[in-house]
Design a protein around this motif. Structure first.
Motif, mmCIF file in Angstrom:
data_model
loop_
_atom_site.group_PDB
_atom_site.id
_atom_site.type_symbol
_atom_site.label_atom_id
_atom_site.label_comp_id
_atom_site.label_asym_id
_atom_site.label_seq_id
_atom_site.Cartn_x
_atom_site.Cartn_y
_atom_site.Cartn_z
ATOM 1 N N SER A 185 33.156 31.096 43.471
ATOM 2 C CA SER A 185 32.043 31.932 43.901
ATOM 3 C C SER A 185 32.594 33.208 44.516
ATOM 4 N N GLY A 186 31.778 34.243 44.500
ATOM 5 C CA GLY A 186 32.222 35.510 45.067
ATOM 6 C C GLY A 186 31.080 36.498 45.137
ATOM 7 N N VAL A 187 31.439 37.770 45.220
ATOM 8 C CA VAL A 187 30.455 38.843 45.327
ATOM 9 C C VAL A 187 30.782 39.904 44.283
ATOM 10 N N ALA B 194 27.841 35.975 42.942
ATOM 11 C CA ALA B 194 28.312 35.905 41.565
ATOM 12 C C ALA B 194 29.293 34.754 41.397
ATOM 13 N N ILE B 195 29.481 34.371 40.156
ATOM 14 C CA ILE B 195 30.557 33.455 39.796
ATOM 15 C C ILE B 195 31.637 34.291 39.120
ATOM 16 N N ILE B 196 32.859 34.120 39.581
ATOM 17 C CA ILE B 196 33.968 34.938 39.091
ATOM 18 C C ILE B 196 34.994 34.043 38.412
ATOM 19 N N ILE B 197 35.336 34.400 37.175
ATOM 20 C CA ILE B 197 36.304 33.619 36.397
ATOM 21 C C ILE B 197 37.476 34.520 36.029
ATOM 22 N N HIS B 198 38.684 34.092 36.358
ATOM 23 C CA HIS B 198 39.901 34.811 35.977
ATOM 24 C C HIS B 198 40.629 34.032 34.883
ATOM 25 N N VAL B 199 40.983 34.710 33.813
ATOM 26 C CA VAL B 199 41.796 34.118 32.750
ATOM 27 C C VAL B 199 43.068 34.948 32.652
ATOM 28 N N SER B 200 44.206 34.361 33.037
ATOM 29 C CA SER B 200 45.467 35.112 33.115
ATOM 30 C C SER B 200 46.548 34.475 32.255
ATOM 31 N N ASP B 201 47.431 35.320 31.729
ATOM 32 C CA ASP B 201 48.605 34.821 31.009
ATOM 33 C C ASP B 201 49.790 35.710 31.344
ATOM 34 N N ASN B 202 51.000 35.177 31.155
ATOM 35 C CA ASN B 202 52.203 35.974 31.422
ATOM 36 C C ASN B 202 52.852 36.393 30.114
ATOM 37 N N GLY B 203 52.013 36.862 29.189
ATOM 38 C CA GLY B 203 52.504 37.311 27.895
ATOM 39 C C GLY B 203 53.072 38.716 27.934
ATOM 40 N N THR B 204 53.031 39.383 26.778
ATOM 41 C CA THR B 204 53.668 40.692 26.639
ATOM 42 C C THR B 204 52.971 41.784 27.429
ATOM 43 N N GLY B 205 51.685 41.614 27.670
ATOM 44 C CA GLY B 205 50.951 42.617 28.424
ATOM 45 C C GLY B 205 50.427 43.749 27.564
ATOM 46 N N THR C 248 45.173 39.857 32.960
ATOM 47 C CA THR C 248 44.052 39.102 33.511
ATOM 48 C C THR C 248 42.718 39.672 33.046
ATOM 49 N N PHE C 249 41.880 38.811 32.504
ATOM 50 C CA PHE C 249 40.499 39.161 32.200
ATOM 51 C C PHE C 249 39.622 38.487 33.247
ATOM 52 N N THR C 250 38.734 39.253 33.851
ATOM 53 C CA THR C 250 37.873 38.747 34.911
ATOM 54 C C THR C 250 36.415 38.841 34.474
ATOM 55 N N ILE C 251 35.739 37.706 34.447
ATOM 56 C CA ILE C 251 34.320 37.690 34.108
ATOM 57 C C ILE C 251 33.530 37.510 35.398
ATOM 58 N N VAL C 252 32.598 38.416 35.639
ATOM 59 C CA VAL C 252 31.739 38.347 36.820
ATOM 60 C C VAL C 252 30.312 38.104 36.342
ATOM 61 N N ILE C 253 29.731 36.964 36.735
ATOM 62 C CA ILE C 253 28.394 36.574 36.293
ATOM 63 C C ILE C 253 27.470 36.489 37.497
ATOM 64 N N PRO C 254 26.384 37.269 37.507
ATOM 65 C CA PRO C 254 25.435 37.194 38.630
ATOM 66 C C PRO C 254 24.893 35.776 38.785
#
Length: 211
Positions: free
Chosen positions: A113-115, A122-133, A189-195
């Motif tokens: 949860s977050g703002v 909001a609900i906040i989802i982070h999807v991260s990887d340590n790939g090439t960038g 990192t891709f961040t999805i923010v959902i109200p």
């Protein structure tokens, strides 16, 4: 069937799935741009959607020997979303993360949860990887149609550059946002923010549970 045949069969099934996903992405993006795309929203659990998607990618994650770390906050509220399209959003992000993360690399998923930027729950989802960038100059364009992210990966990527365009369309079309950040060779990192909506505020809970 023996193990070798099972491996080939699984590769064929995954390839068919990728083609179907590309077609669905293309159709939805064109419908959205034409103003003819409607979302079939219902009360959904983001945590349940994430678990569904992660279960589908267990084979690919194990095959690449990736280290997956997942943290999902307990007590998150349900939110009005198009469940099938959000499954595809997370599926697209997972596909990219797995595709561009080196063998034995790290994938991190966090849901809490977050703002939002508008100071709304909001609900906040982070999807991260340590790939090439992704080079900083190219981050603003990765959500454009037919643009492929992670262009400097040494691995064969495939795809047609519609996955992230669909993600942006599906998330923003339902009132959310999906910014991306990247440091070359370190983390993307891709961040999805959902109200979440004020009516569900009482459902926010503390603590973490690991998938």
């Amino acid at each position: 069937i023996n193990q070798e045949q099972a491996t080939y069969l699984m590769s064929a099934i995954e390839s068919c799935g990728e083609v179907v996903n590309m077609i669905d992405n293309l159709l939805d993006v064109h419908k959205y741009e034409a103003g003819k795309l409607s979302f079939k929203q219902s009360n959904c659990s983001i945590a349940a959607i994430l678990v569904t998607v992660l279960d589908r990618f267990k084979g690919s994650i194990n095959q690449s020997e990736l280290k997956l770390q997942v943290q999902i906050e307990e007590g998150l509220p349900t939110v009005l979303l198009d469940k099938n399209r959000m499954i595809r959003v997370f599926g697209n992000l997972m596909t990219n993360a797995i595709k561009f993360t080196p063998h034995g690399g790290n994938l991190n998923i966090e849901c809490r949860s977050g703002v939002s930027e508008k100071s709304k729950l909001a609900i906040i989802i982070h999807v991260s990887d340590n790939g090439t960038g992704i080079p900083p100059s190219e981050v603003p364009t990765i959500f454009d149609r037919f643009v492929q992210g992670h262009p400097h990966s040494r691995r064969t990527s495939g795809g047609c550059g519609l996955g992230l365009a669909f993600c942006k369309m599906a998330v923003e079309g339902q009132g959310g946002s999906i910014p991306a950040t990247s440091t070359l060779g370190v983390v993307t990192t891709f961040t999805i923010v959902i109200p979440a909506g004020d009516t569900n505020a009482v459902l926010f809970g503390g603590g973490k549970k690991v998938y």
